[in-house]
Design an enzyme around this catalytic site. Sequence first.
Site, mmCIF file in Angstrom:
data_model
loop_
_atom_site.group_PDB
_atom_site.id
_atom_site.type_symbol
_atom_site.label_atom_id
_atom_site.label_comp_id
_atom_site.label_asym_id
_atom_site.label_seq_id
_atom_site.Cartn_x
_atom_site.Cartn_y
_atom_site.Cartn_z
ATOM 1 N N GLU A 191 0.106 -1.021 5.592
ATOM 2 C CA GLU A 191 1.343 -0.631 6.489
ATOM 3 C C GLU A 191 1.088 0.777 6.724
ATOM 4 O OE1 GLU A 191 5.283 0.974 7.284
ATOM 5 O OE2 GLU A 191 3.807 1.625 6.138
ATOM 6 N N ASP A 220 0.954 -1.044 0.063
ATOM 7 C CA ASP A 220 0.031 0.026 0.185
ATOM 8 C C ASP A 220 0.844 1.128 0.072
ATOM 9 O OD1 ASP A 220 0.826 -0.827 2.602
ATOM 10 O OD2 ASP A 220 -0.662 0.885 3.288
#
Length: 374
Positions: free
Chosen positions: A141, A80
Amino acid sequence: MTQPPSDTSLGLFLELAEIPSPPGQERAVADRVLTELADIGLTADEDDAGSSIGSAIGNILCRLPGRGQGTPLFLCAHLDTVPPKGAIEPVVEDGFVRNAAGTILGADNKSAVAVMLAAARRIVEGDVPHGGVELLFTPKEEVGLRGAYAFDHTRLEAALGFVYDQAAPIGEIILGAPTQKSLVARFHGRAAHAGMYPEEGRSAILAAARAIADMRLGRIDDRSSANVGVIEGGVARNIVPEWCTISAEARSRDPATVAELVQEMLDSIAFAASTSDCTVETELEHTYAGYTFAADAPVVALAAEGLRRAGYEPSTAFSGGGADANVFNERGVPCANLANGMIDIHTADERIAVEDLDSMVEVTLAIVAAARES
């Protein structure tokens, strides 16, 4: 420029970067990673973490079985990025990859993803002996290391690992990162017409402002910081606001300082609510735990040896940010964060040098070689 081959670190990065993958929406980039692994001849496994953390994907684990003696290791990167504010059009200019569309590039952390995949291809196609290498790709994350926290670390065969998630010149090894706690406070006042009956209102925004003004924010000391990052409230300029929510955080490499800063925030919030005749609800979350390595810790020594072999002089530093490494260290699996040359991450000026993408592949291979001999 001529489009570089997709099996190079640059070609892979350009492909990955142009696929939007804000937290929770990593499916398209994950599928590209799975396709690349299959093309290399590797089998990957995706866990079911996505359903529990609100992501379209789970954690992806791929194992390159060891071929000989040595220390098995794992490499981890997150799929991400912080949410882009527009299109992502990666271009190469003056030796750097940038986004021509004026938002984030996603070098954090897709540059590491590309490096891991390119290094894996070199290992497989070059029949490179190693003590065992595992590749782990995580979701979400950027919003609290949630993918890594949802991963069952006992599945790893590796004794130690590395993430490449520090925006600094190649050669820097992170010896420590902070503990972080996050805080959300929702103030409840009373709505009223701001021109006709303001005295009947109770401003939740005023209560929030009083609380924020009383907090210690910014750089607290060389190990600690605190921040209020979001304020939301009100419905119209002519209405005394009934609701206001603030989102704050405190972080420090000293857990006691984190606790102290959070308590100060809670005290400021409670006092401001009471003096403004408002009520308040608070939610406190432990985001991640900090860690500190000794300079001669095995995972640090292995990183330093790999860097030297790749032509870099190792240096050490402490980080003010968290990474998936925090999760593994909290769980007793040593994991070092290595700088990989990213610049101005999370901004429209985010960039990375093409040379650094290639160099991190060489650093990776050098670490794998050093681990085989350790």
